[in-house]
Enzyme design. Sequence first.
Site, PDB file in Angstrom:
ATOM      1  N   GLY A 122      -7.387  -7.461  55.015  1.00  0.00           N
ATOM      2  CA  GLY A 122      -7.147  -6.750  56.273  1.00  0.00           C
ATOM      3  C   GLY A 122      -7.752  -5.355  56.316  1.00  0.00           C
ATOM      4  O   GLY A 122      -7.508  -4.596  57.249  1.00  0.00           O
TER       5      GLY A 122
ATOM      6  N   ARG B 159     -12.219   1.094  67.847  1.00  0.00           N
ATOM      7  CA  ARG B 159     -13.290   0.696  68.750  1.00  0.00           C
ATOM      8  C   ARG B 159     -12.735   0.448  70.146  1.00  0.00           C
ATOM      9  O   ARG B 159     -11.538   0.217  70.321  1.00  0.00           O
ATOM     10  CB  ARG B 159     -14.064  -0.498  68.201  1.00  0.00           C
TER      11      ARG B 159
ATOM     12  N   ASP C 149     -17.895 -16.455  66.979  1.00  0.00           N
ATOM     13  CA  ASP C 149     -16.722 -15.565  67.001  1.00  0.00           C
ATOM     14  C   ASP C 149     -17.140 -14.102  67.053  1.00  0.00           C
ATOM     15  O   ASP C 149     -16.286 -13.227  67.182  1.00  0.00           O
ATOM     16  CB  ASP C 149     -15.830 -15.815  65.778  1.00  0.00           C
TER      17      ASP C 149
END
Length: 486
Positions: free
Chosen positions: A129, A179, A255
Amino acid sequence: MFDPTDLQWSNGFASLGEAFYTRLPTPSHPQGLPEPRWLATSPACAQWLGWPANWQDAPHALAVFSGSTEWPGMARLASVYSGHQFGVWAGQLGDGRALWLGEVQTPHGGVELQLKGAGTTPYSRRGDGRAVLRSSIREFLCSEALHHLGVPTTRALALVGSPLPVRRERIESAAVVTRAARSFVRFGHFEHFAHHGLHTELRQLADFVIARDFPHCADAPEPVAALLAEVALRSAELVAHWQALGFVHGVLNTDNLSILGLTMDFGPFAFLDAWDPRRITNHSDDQGRYTLARQPDIVWWSLHALAQALLPLVSGEAVLREALAPYPGHFQARYAELMRAKLGLAAAQEGDELLWRDWLNLLAADKIDHTVAWRWLGDGVMGRVRDLFIDRAAFDTWATRYRARLALEPEAADTRAARMRQTNPALVLRNHLAEEVIRAADQGDLAPLHHLAAALARPYDETADNTHYTALPPDWAGDLELSCSS
Ligand code: AMP
Ligand code: MG
């Protein structure tokens, strides 16, 4: 004083319901970076959001943008998606290290904010992660650099670092990029629900994207086919920009493709130095699937994967085929416009395409630096451009044709030169430039990062301050290798 409690959050994606994501509120997901520290922020991105220059001084800003807490109104979540990786179905993926903070209202509509690297999610699979400083600096710089070059892209608001060690090929330190984009919906979100036969959710997602991002499609006889047509056009526009600039994305899996046609998910990307359209920038890409030369076809292929996913929502294959059909022509037309502008040609003439193709072939034959060659060509000082080439005779033959073509232009040479200087950038985010600021930041010196970020915000300017960035790359630049975790 900027008061984050005044921000309005619309959180459209969160309103879709729990089939689309897992909520990760901070009490149950307190995986923010330990000992966080601001490394950089983008004034241009803050301005886009309508936030003041000192927004970082707002209460808890550092904790929010390193993942440890949230501002009121945020709805933190990780979304589920699937996708095709390297051309094969990869099954479920999802936000394994991206964390949606929510969709904030700005003076010109909603903008979604995400943290990248704020800890594991239910979609992390075997990953940690996290994102490392190296890749986070690259994403932070590149998203803003592309924006300033006029390329559709997700944006980067902030970069936060931490001493937390993260294991990759070696131990590196952790970082989080914030972002921002109007939408982070990917082709893979649609593929996920289609693959599992979840047609109600598939319909819901399409309705959501149409209503929020493509409202004019709602009135079409087949709104979902109209949506696909829009995505195809935007994707064509995007790839045309990449090709003209020499930008290689590096991992064009479905993706990583945006439904809005934004550049997204920055990994082993590269702006080509020496012009070599078949260069593999991602060292996990053994087959060279994701080279610059193949990008238009790969996106075309990915659009078919998206069309396949949308099939349950339309009357039949024919309308989807029709929706996709304009992609190759639109790409060619936009690419031609961009290339003509790079050559400084105001009006279209027969034979222009051959002129830029032959120019690119010359660059490829002698492995000439793409950015420098175009920039110098725009200066109109042919002697300097000529000196770049090994095969001077070949250059001279081409230059004679180019001069003859320019003679047909209605515009004065200095007007053209001024325009070309606003078209062919003086600097792009070369890998070695990113590498230099990464090495300095690793040693705690952030000045080079800030200096480069500021220069990339003005990519057409040549100043006494940026000669290091506008120069030809050093020899060691050619040896840099990038992996997916770059
Ligand atoms: P990417 O190659 O970065 O587009 O990532 C492909 C998939 O792997 C996505 O589902 C990511 O969320 C996931 N992923 C990549 N890196 C990590 C990481 N360090 N931890 C968890 N998931 C990751
Ligand atoms: Mg990705």
